[in-house]
Design a protein around this motif. Sequence first.
Motif, PDB file in Angstrom:
ATOM      1  N   CYS A  97       0.684  -1.193   0.082  1.00 24.79           N
ATOM      2  CA  CYS A  97      -0.115  -0.060  -0.056  1.00 24.79           C
ATOM      3  C   CYS A  97       1.228   1.752   0.460  1.00 24.79           C
ATOM      4  CB  CYS A  97      -0.948  -0.185   1.490  1.00 24.79           C
ATOM      5  SG  CYS A  97      -2.352  -1.158   0.730  1.00 24.79           S
ATOM      6  N   GLU A  98       1.908   1.234   0.753  1.00 24.99           N
ATOM      7  CA  GLU A  98       2.593   2.140   0.360  1.00 24.99           C
ATOM      8  C   GLU A  98       3.073   2.082  -0.908  1.00 24.99           C
ATOM      9  OE1 GLU A  98       5.567   2.259   3.847  1.00 24.99           O
ATOM     10  OE2 GLU A  98       4.306   1.807   5.144  1.00 24.99           O
ATOM     11  N   SER A  99       3.721   1.681  -0.961  1.00 21.42           N
ATOM     12  CA  SER A  99       4.714   1.800  -2.908  1.00 21.42           C
ATOM     13  C   SER A  99       3.567   2.111  -3.598  1.00 21.42           C
ATOM     14  CB  SER A  99       4.342   0.639  -3.038  1.00 21.42           C
ATOM     15  OG  SER A  99       5.858  -0.435  -2.106  1.00 21.42           O
ATOM     16  N   TYR A 100       1.736   1.276  -2.951  1.00 26.51           N
ATOM     17  CA  TYR A 100       0.595   2.070  -3.852  1.00 26.51           C
ATOM     18  C   TYR A 100       0.840   3.727  -4.081  1.00 26.51           C
ATOM     19  CZ  TYR A 100      -3.583   2.495  -6.282  1.00 26.51           C
ATOM     20  OH  TYR A 100      -4.922   2.563  -6.656  1.00 26.51           O
ATOM     21  N   TYR A 101       0.531   4.126  -2.862  1.00 28.26           N
ATOM     22  CA  TYR A 101       0.142   5.603  -2.905  1.00 28.26           C
ATOM     23  C   TYR A 101       1.929   6.349  -3.047  1.00 28.26           C
ATOM     24  CZ  TYR A 101      -3.384   3.851  -0.147  1.00 28.26           C
ATOM     25  OH  TYR A 101      -4.753   3.285   0.684  1.00 28.26           O
ATOM     26  N   GLU A 102       2.977   5.214  -2.680  1.00 26.13           N
ATOM     27  CA  GLU A 102       4.524   6.533  -3.447  1.00 26.13           C
ATOM     28  C   GLU A 102       4.399   6.228  -5.755  1.00 26.13           C
ATOM     29  OE1 GLU A 102       7.679   5.061  -2.027  1.00 26.13           O
ATOM     30  OE2 GLU A 102       7.225   5.021  -0.029  1.00 26.13           O
TER      31      GLU A 102
END
Length: 159
Positions: A97-102
């Motif tokens: 999810c962090e990768s997605y938001y980045e």
Amino acid sequence: MAEQPKNRLIDVVLDESIGRSTPDVEHEREVAIFDLIEENSFHPVGDDEGGPYRLRLGVRDNKLVFAISREDGEQVVTNILSLTPFRRIVKEYFMICESYYEAIRSASSAQIEAIDMGRRGLHNEGSQTLQDRLAGKIDVDFDTARRLFTLVCVLHWRG
């Protein structure tokens, strides 16, 4: 107006054991609860009387506690699940999810789509794990398991 099915949740409350978090996390929890109540199929195994049901979710001794009661508050059953089978999935889900938001900020649409497919795949894996762990205790359809897994994730999100 169509009659609502009996085997469903009409209320979900987070136990005091969950604690409060940042406003963003609290908002995500509220959205997850709203989505779950809006559409679900939920029936404690062996409860012939049926619902609708109220669910109180809590965490005690690294276990997820499902305290289920009827609409009038009469206790039906409490089921306790170990959180251990979810640790890896939740951790990986948060990382992706962090990768997605980045990625949303700077990546190509193909990269974003690939990350999102991975995110959905992990969410499905967690949902299936939850459905499997509830088998024999609480009957839920896959969509309800997805919404419950979202809530399990939000319970762990510190913001």
